[in-house]
Design an enzyme around this catalytic site. Structure first.
Site, PDB file in Angstrom:
ATOM      1  N   CYS A   1      -6.978  25.868 -44.649  1.00 17.45           N
ATOM      2  CA  CYS A   1      -7.206  25.706 -43.329  1.00 17.45           C
ATOM      3  C   CYS A   1      -6.092  26.723 -42.678  1.00 17.45           C
ATOM      4  O   CYS A   1      -4.991  26.707 -42.948  1.00 17.45           O
ATOM      5  CB  CYS A   1      -6.849  24.248 -42.718  1.00 17.45           C
ATOM      6  SG  CYS A   1      -6.925  24.407 -40.886  1.00 17.45           S
TER       7      CYS A   1
ATOM      8  N   CYS B   1     -19.037  10.333 -38.878  1.00 18.50           N
ATOM      9  CA  CYS B   1     -19.359  11.791 -39.265  1.00 18.50           C
ATOM     10  C   CYS B   1     -18.328  12.179 -40.330  1.00 18.50           C
ATOM     11  O   CYS B   1     -17.337  12.442 -40.066  1.00 18.50           O
ATOM     12  CB  CYS B   1     -19.189  12.762 -37.830  1.00 18.50           C
ATOM     13  SG  CYS B   1     -19.361  14.552 -38.414  1.00 18.50           S
TER      14      CYS B   1
ATOM     15  N   CYS C   1      -3.489  21.489 -45.903  1.00 23.12           N
ATOM     16  CA  CYS C   1      -4.695  21.762 -46.369  1.00 23.12           C
ATOM     17  C   CYS C   1      -4.980  23.160 -46.643  1.00 23.12           C
ATOM     18  O   CYS C   1      -4.786  24.012 -45.900  1.00 23.12           O
ATOM     19  CB  CYS C   1      -5.763  21.331 -45.276  1.00 23.12           C
ATOM     20  SG  CYS C   1      -5.560  19.649 -44.522  1.00 23.12           S
TER      21      CYS C   1
ATOM     22  N   CYS D   1      -0.380  22.966 -37.425  1.00 21.04           N
ATOM     23  CA  CYS D   1      -0.738  21.751 -37.899  1.00 21.04           C
ATOM     24  C   CYS D   1       0.251  21.384 -38.869  1.00 21.04           C
ATOM     25  O   CYS D   1       0.520  22.252 -39.844  1.00 21.04           O
ATOM     26  CB  CYS D   1      -2.059  21.429 -38.346  1.00 21.04           C
ATOM     27  SG  CYS D   1      -2.175  19.701 -39.171  1.00 21.04           S
TER      28      CYS D   1
ATOM     29  N   CYS E   1     -18.116  18.161 -29.701  1.00 17.07           N
ATOM     30  CA  CYS E   1     -17.277  17.744 -30.433  1.00 17.07           C
ATOM     31  C   CYS E   1     -15.801  18.514 -30.223  1.00 17.07           C
ATOM     32  O   CYS E   1     -15.725  19.521 -30.037  1.00 17.07           O
ATOM     33  CB  CYS E   1     -17.506  18.046 -32.094  1.00 17.07           C
ATOM     34  SG  CYS E   1     -16.233  17.308 -33.297  1.00 17.07           S
TER      35      CYS E   1
ATOM     36  N   CYS F   1     -17.960  13.367 -29.376  1.00 19.70           N
ATOM     37  CA  CYS F   1     -17.479  13.314 -30.879  1.00 19.70           C
ATOM     38  C   CYS F   1     -15.906  14.018 -30.701  1.00 19.70           C
ATOM     39  O   CYS F   1     -15.645  14.765 -29.817  1.00 19.70           O
ATOM     40  CB  CYS F   1     -18.342  13.982 -31.549  1.00 19.70           C
ATOM     41  SG  CYS F   1     -17.443  14.128 -33.616  1.00 19.70           S
TER      42      CYS F   1
ATOM     43  N   ARG G   1     -25.389  18.027 -41.469  1.00 14.74           N
ATOM     44  CA  ARG G   1     -25.032  19.521 -40.695  1.00 14.74           C
ATOM     45  C   ARG G   1     -24.862  20.340 -41.420  1.00 14.74           C
ATOM     46  O   ARG G   1     -23.978  20.368 -42.258  1.00 14.74           O
ATOM     47  CB  ARG G   1     -23.948  18.865 -39.715  1.00 14.74           C
ATOM     48  CG  ARG G   1     -23.811  19.963 -38.748  1.00 14.74           C
ATOM     49  CD  ARG G   1     -22.655  19.711 -37.631  1.00 14.74           C
ATOM     50  NE  ARG G   1     -23.284  18.512 -37.063  1.00 14.74           N
ATOM     51  CZ  ARG G   1     -22.541  17.297 -36.933  1.00 14.74           C
ATOM     52  NH1 ARG G   1     -21.089  17.238 -37.556  1.00 14.74           N
ATOM     53  NH2 ARG G   1     -22.993  16.345 -36.293  1.00 14.74           N
TER      54      ARG G   1
END
Ligand code: SAM
Ligand code: DTB
Ligand code: SF4
Length: 331
Positions: free
Chosen positions: A64, A193, A61, A57, A101, A133, A265
């Site tokens: 991550c 979400c 972040c 990616c 998801c 999702c 969640r």
């Protein structure tokens, strides 16, 4: 503490502060009470998470392991074939999941062949009768509409942290970008979400501020994932201290009280929690978990399906079905 369990988006920072900082057992008791007003407390939604495109990616972040710029053990995996994804979804359904998801390590959705393939996956999973999702990064309004038309039920896009702390964690996009995508999802009629992560080095004020942003949205997110940082080797936050389970409980309880009808969640970090600690999270109002059949939560470990089922059994909890959810909660 004055608790009114009406759904409102007029919360102030002071009100949320008072709830968040209240004595722990008092907080849990209030949250459990609100939980029982809006939900069947013996049901837990099981949402199976599958990484459909892993690693590589371009974002930075700092939590991550999928960011290309960090040297982690995560292997890059191109977009999975549609049939593979559908067979994972079938298995998830057999294992008691009501939601599936699909996550992609993308900065944003592009209008290319890969997006066409994700659209097909959404259609296929929807046809299985699961709530579908996706979490694919930033979306335009047009892209959100395409996903909605394909049958997408929910879109996951976390605030991650407070607006004030955001630039300490991510520099390649800003908090407003996040809010924009959430608005595009709403406009397209997809449920939202959105939650965040604790353990990034943020203060209690940051956590309260993130909860304030969520609870003052024109409509509360239908699902609110609360993640504890999964410390991934090779990321800038790999040496952060482990999040204390009581911090998760406090976060979950506060979210439950201020967003009474939302599904809260208990997300990343479960693998590092004992069954007892997880039970406190359910008591405090969590009524959803992420499960993954390969014992992974995206790319970091998650408890296995059978361990999870055993835990639910011990605690007298049952998997929520699509039908039981709509007959009970307001979402
Ligand atoms: N790339 C998309 C994005 O960032 O929106 C979608 C996938 S991303 C993995 C989804 C969410 O997972 C992030 O917003 C973050 O809240 C959470 N997450 C990612 N890595 C995490 C970690 N190491 N610990 C806890 N939560 C994490
Ligand atoms: C969310 O709130 N948590 C999920 C998800 N949305 C897609 C991800 C948790 C990731 C945990 C670290 C990992 O395995 O990558
Ligand atoms: Fe990319 Fe999402 Fe990871 Fe950020 S959280 S690096 S956008 S996969």
């Amino acid at each position: 503490m004055n608790i009114s369990a009406e759904i409102r988006n007029t919360w102030t920072k002071e009100e949320i502060e008072e709830i968040y900082h209240s004595p722990l057992l008092d907080l849990i008791y209030k949250a459990a009470t609100v939980h029982r007003e809006y939900h069947n407390p013996s049901e837990v939604q099981i949402s199976t998470l599958l990484s459909i495109k892993t690693g590589g990616c371009p974002e930075d972040c700092s939590y991550c392991g999928q960011a290309a710029r960090y040297h982690t053990d995560i292997k890059v995996q191109a977009l999975l074939p549609t049939e593979t994804v559908i067979s994972h979804a079938k298995k998830a359904k057999e294992n008691g999941s009501s939601r599936f998801c699909m996550a992609a390590a993308w900065r944003e959705v592009r209008n290319n062949r890969d997006f066409d393939r994700v659209i097909d996956m959404v259609k296929g999973v929807n046809e299985l009768g699961l709530e579908v999702c996706c979490t694919l990064g930033m979306l335009t309004e047009e892209q959100a509409v395409r996903l909605q038309e394909a049958g997408l039920y929910a879109y996951n896009h976390n605030l991650d942290t407070s607006e004030q702390y955001y630039e300490e964690i991510i520099s390649t996009r800003n908090f407003d970008n996040r809010i924009n995508t959430i608005n595009n999802v709403r406009k397209a009629g997809i449920t939202v979400c959105s939650g965040g992560i604790i353990g990034l080095g943020e203060t209690h004020q940051d956590r309260i501020s993130m909860l304030l942003t969520l609870a003052t949205m024109p409509k509360h997110p239908e699902s609110v994932p609360i993640n504890a940082l999964a410390r991934v080797k090779g990321t800038p936050l790999e040496n952060n201290p482990k999040v204390d389970a009581w911090e998760m409980v406090r976060m979950i309880a506060t979210a439950r009280i201020i967003m009474p009808a939302s599904v809260v969640r208990l997300s990343a970090g479960r693998i590092e929690m004992t069954e007892t600690e997880q039970a406190w999270c359910f008591m405090a109002g969590a009524n959803s978990i992420f499960a993954g059949e390969r014992e992974t939560l995206l790319v970091t470990p998650n408890p296995g399906i059978s361990e999870d089922m055993q835990m639910l059994n011990t605690l007298g909890l049952q998997p929520m079905t699509k039908e039981s959810k709509t007959s009970c909660a307001t979402n």
